[in-house]
Structure formats: C-alpha cells, structure tokens
Motif scaffolding. Structure first.
Motif, PDB file in Angstrom:
ATOM      1  N   GLN A 192       6.211  29.266 -57.340  1.00 29.26           N
ATOM      2  CA  GLN A 192       7.264  30.277 -57.651  1.00 29.26           C
ATOM      3  C   GLN A 192       8.607  29.853 -57.123  1.00 29.26           C
ATOM      4  N   GLY A 193       9.717  30.344 -58.053  1.00 28.19           N
ATOM      5  CA  GLY A 193      10.939  30.165 -57.477  1.00 28.19           C
ATOM      6  C   GLY A 193      11.625  29.088 -58.067  1.00 28.19           C
ATOM      7  N   LEU A 194      10.949  28.117 -58.759  1.00 27.76           N
ATOM      8  CA  LEU A 194      11.330  26.940 -59.657  1.00 27.76           C
ATOM      9  C   LEU A 194      11.929  27.572 -60.781  1.00 27.76           C
ATOM     10  N   ASP A 195      13.134  27.155 -61.327  1.00 25.70           N
ATOM     11  CA  ASP A 195      13.889  27.253 -62.495  1.00 25.70           C
ATOM     12  C   ASP A 195      12.861  26.639 -63.545  1.00 25.70           C
ATOM     13  N   ASP A 226      17.274  35.593 -55.250  1.00 27.06           N
ATOM     14  CA  ASP A 226      15.913  35.628 -55.309  1.00 27.06           C
ATOM     15  C   ASP A 226      15.384  34.834 -53.834  1.00 27.06           C
ATOM     16  N   PRO A 227      14.912  35.582 -53.102  1.00 21.25           N
ATOM     17  CA  PRO A 227      14.189  34.941 -51.817  1.00 21.25           C
ATOM     18  C   PRO A 227      13.272  33.831 -51.816  1.00 21.25           C
ATOM     19  N   ASP A 279      15.079  24.878 -49.812  1.00 27.74           N
ATOM     20  CA  ASP A 279      15.003  24.312 -48.477  1.00 27.74           C
ATOM     21  C   ASP A 279      13.482  23.524 -48.495  1.00 27.74           C
ATOM     22  N   VAL A 280      12.424  24.124 -49.121  1.00 26.41           N
ATOM     23  CA  VAL A 280      11.069  23.582 -48.922  1.00 26.41           C
ATOM     24  C   VAL A 280      11.007  22.120 -49.812  1.00 26.41           C
TER      25      VAL A 280
END
Length: 487
Positions: free
Chosen positions: A268-271, A415-416, A423-424
């Motif tokens: 989650q968080g990936l475009d 978006d956190p 970074d990850v």
C-alpha cells in the motif's frame, strides 16, 4: 551542444576524428548550461575558466583514443571537494569554502582527462529527497519545471536529464542517486558500500554514503564506475576487491537469471502507474529469458526507523567539525567560545540539518544509546540477513525506485503510506551495503518512472547486464524532456 542524442562513444568518436575539439565541446557545453540552467537551477557553481583551461591542455596533448572519458565535460555534486573550486554542500555554513584537495573520485576522473564544468545543487548536506532543502536555490525537474527533481542528488540528475552534461557524480545515503534518477528518467547507480572511495565526500552517514554515477544510458554509467571504483589508501572502508570491467558483460542478456520482487516493496502507498511499471518490467525480463518470482524481505518494515536513527546519529557525529573555527562560516559579534559555536551553527545550518543533528545526538546520548542506536544496528543486521537469504536463490531483486513520479515543488505528500514508501524502497540497499541501480522503465502522466535492480555485494556487473538488456529492448531511456524539443 545538448547531449540528448549523444553517448560517450559518439562524442568520443567526434573528438578522436577531430570533428570537434575538447575546447569546442566544453564551450558548447558551457553555452548550453547558460541557456538552459536558468529554468532548471541544476548548478551552484559553473567553472567556465577552469573547464576551458583544462580543455585546452587536453587538446594540446591530444585525445586518448583508448579512453572514452578523455576530453568529456562532466558535473560533480557539491558535497565532493574540488581543489580551488567552491564546495558548499548547499549549506550556508560552507558558503565560501574552497578546498585544498580533490576528492578521490574527482581526482580519478581528472586523471582520465575529464573536464569538471561545475558543481551541482543538492539538499543541504544531502539531507532530503527533493533538492528543496538547499540553502541557495531550488532545482526544477526538466520534464516539468513545477515538479521536484528528487534528491539529494537532484542537481546532478537534472543536469543529465536536461542535456547539460552527459554524466555527473552523485552520492547515495538512503536513495539519493536512485530516486532522482527515477524522477528524471536517467540511469543512476549506487555501488556496493566500499566500491568507491569516500575520501573527500563531505560525510552525512559514514556507514551509508556511497558515490556513484548518473548518466543517460547503462553503458556510459558502467564506464564512469570503471573510472572511479577501486581501493584508496585514504579511505580504510574502501574495498580491496579487484574492480572488473563493468562494460565487458553488458551484452550477455538475462537468460537463466532469477529475479525476485519483494512483496513488501509492492505494498500500500505505491502509485498504480508505478506498480504497473514494475509488473511490465518483470514481463519484459520474462520474455528475455529470466525467471521472475515474488520474494519476501520480512524486516523491511523496521527499516525506516533504523535508518533515521543510524543516519542521524552518524550525521550528529560528522557535523561536529563545522564549528566556525577552522573553516566555513564564523558568526560575528561573539562574546566567548560557546557563543561562537552556537551562533555559527545556528546561522549556518538549515532546519532539516538541525532536526537530524538533534535526533542523532539524542539517540547517542548515554541514557538512550541502548534503546535506540544499538537496537537500530541490530535491526540492520536482520535486514542484511534477509537479503543474504534471498540472494542464495536469486541473482537480482527488482523493485520500484520511488512510490510515485515526481511531485510538485512545495507540495507536501499528505498520504502517510506514500511518505513511508518513499523511504522504504531505497534505504534498505544502503543499510545492507548493496549495489542498486535505477533505470527508466515507464511514464505516468508524462513524467518518468524508474525501477531499481538490486544485486549481491560487489556484483554491479550483473545489474548492468540486466539493465542493459532491458534498455536495448525498450525505448524509455531514449525519451527526452520537452524542453529539449525532441518529443
């Protein structure tokens, strides 16, 4: 001279055949920087006089036909010291600092008759991912000047992407070569820790920093790494391992290579466009004969916390030397020694640098060392073990370089999860000391998207081999920004 349709080989051929002299090439490069850089702000210092003088000297002795870098203009990130040429690390504390020696990587290039045309902008002391944290100017992305170029090597990546130079040096502490390479649609290699000497690199995190090349294509990147890699007696962390010719296996292809995609990097968080780009890249590698499978790096989720504690602690230690006494900015109207330290550092350091110094000093303090720094070092070992386990069965790891394409200047990523993924995706490579390279692999709304290839320690050759195979079978790396008038 713009370099959009050029390579080291094509320019070298012109120099050897005397279709163009080193001085003409350098003058055209400087003229193009003047023409283009007002919109990009890639450079902090342009050394017209020094570059033209070096070019004349090279013309006088003649271009070395066996050396692809002979007479080639390049750019250097402004955290690598250059003798007699202002080196600031984009910080007010070093605003007028002129070093008395060259960094080893810079000297190696100088010895091969490259021409340093200038120093590129960066996040102050390499602390940031957008080149907005520079004390002097904000660099713009050549693909869309309202977007960031990434960071901290944003100036170097933007200079290459804008056709100002064919190659530049950057440094990578937690993704600072690879992420801007992704945002700018160029090739950026972070070599294995110890592959390139850090002597003369203004330190951020000493166990994480590594110098590497940013270029338009894989062959040029391998050629520059050939030039700067190797043991250095000045840097005891530099490896004594023999340096192979990184260009020698480029055409071997990827048949029978096993490539893993970590599930943790596709979370989650990936475009959506970025995720699809990685999957498309995997399909291309499969068509070329590689095996691509999902793998796991289970301790990835602890990487961000470990990285910020370790890097900030090392920064806190490294930045003690900037005290207003030996070099750099010295505060005026001071009353005593404490006043000199406090005022010089308060005036000289930017907010992001101050934050990291404070976090690092806290993490190293007597009451918290075991709870924070020691624990982070233990987590780092677990992450190294994860990679070691995967590389027993796989030759390479394929992953997104950044979770999104370049975002807007001044735009906070709200978006956190996206901030976390920023970074990850890159910093585990630095924590584990591995080589990683970002290559252009797609587009999202007209902006470049890169993927990274991660290899075993000191196995840059396999990364280049796979990167070259992908490059030869796609045309993403051939695209240029609209400012170049070519698309």
């Amino acid at each position: 001279m713009n370099y959009f349709n050029q390579s080291l080989k094509s320019i070298h051929e012109k120099l050897v055949n005397k279709e163009i002299s080193a001085k003409d090439l350098t003058q055209q490069t400087l003229d193009n920087i003047k023409k283009v850089d007002g919109d990009i702000n890639a450079f902090l210092t342009v050394d017209d006089e020094g570059a033209l003088k070096k070019a004349s000297e090279i013309d006088e002795k003649g271009i070395d036909s066996d050396n692809l870098l002979s007479g080639m203009p390049i750019a250097i990130k402004d955290n690598m010291v250059t003798k007699g040429l202002k080196t600031t690390a984009a910080s007010k504390i070093l605003e007028n600092f002129k070093p008395i020696f060259d960094a080893t990587a810079v000297k190696k290039l100088q010895d091969l008759d490259t021409i340093n045309v200038g120093k590129t902008n960066m996040d102050e002391f390499a602390m940031g991912g957008s080149t907005e944290n520079s004390a002097f100017k904000v660099t713009h992305n050549p693909w869309d000047t309202t977007k960031v170029p990434g960071g901290s090597s944003g100036g170097s990546a933007a200079a290459v992407a804008a056709g100002e130079v064919l190659a530049a040096l950057g440094s990578d502490t937690g993704g600072s070569i690879r992420q801007p390479a992704s945002f700018n649609g160029v090739v950026g290699m972070k070599p294995t820790y110890g592959r390139v000497s850090r002597w003369g690199l203004i330190a951020f995190g000493s166990s994480l920093d590594q110098i590497g090349p940013i270029t338009r294509n894989v062959f040029d990147n391998a050629t520059v790494l050939n030039a700067i890699a190797g043991h250095d007696k000045h840097d005891l962390t530099s490896s004594t391992k023999e340096v192979p010719d990184f260009t020698s296996n480029l055409d071997k292809g990827v048949k029978r290579l096993k490539i893993g995609i970590p599930s943790e990097f596709m979370a989650q968080g990936l475009d959506d466009d970025v995720k699809q780009t990685v999957l498309n890249t995997a399909d291309t590698f499969k068509k070329l004969g590689a095996t691509v499978e999902e793998v796991s790096l289970p301790h990835t989720k602890y990487g961000v916390a470990a990285y910020y504690i370790i890097s900030s602690s090392e920064a806190s230690s490294n930045l003690q030397r900037f005290d207003g006494i030996r070099y750099g900015r010295r505060a005026e109207n001071i009353k005593n020694l404490d006043d000199l330290y406090v005022k010089s550092r308060s005036e000289g350091f930017g907010d992001e640098v101050k934050r990291r110094i404070m976090l690092g000093t806290f993490s190293l303090s007597a009451g918290f060392y075991d709870a924070y720094f020691k624990k982070a070092a233990q987590v780092r070992t677990l992450m190294i073990n994860d990679f070691t386990k995967v590389f027993k069965d796989y030759d390479l790891i394929l992953a997104p370089t950044a979770p999104t394409p370049a975002y807007g200047i001044g735009e906070d990523v709200s978006d956190p999860m996206t901030m976390y993924m920023n970074d990850v995706l890159t910093l585990p490579v630095n924590l584990a000391g591995l080589p990683g390279m970002s290559i252009p692999a797609g587009f999202s709304n007209g902006l470049p998207v890169g993927v990274q290839l991660i290899g075993r320690p000191f196995d840059e050759s396999t990364i280049y081999q796979a990167g070259n195979a992908f490059e030869q079978n796609t045309d993403f790396g051939k695209q240029t920004p609209k400012m170049g008038g070519n698309n």
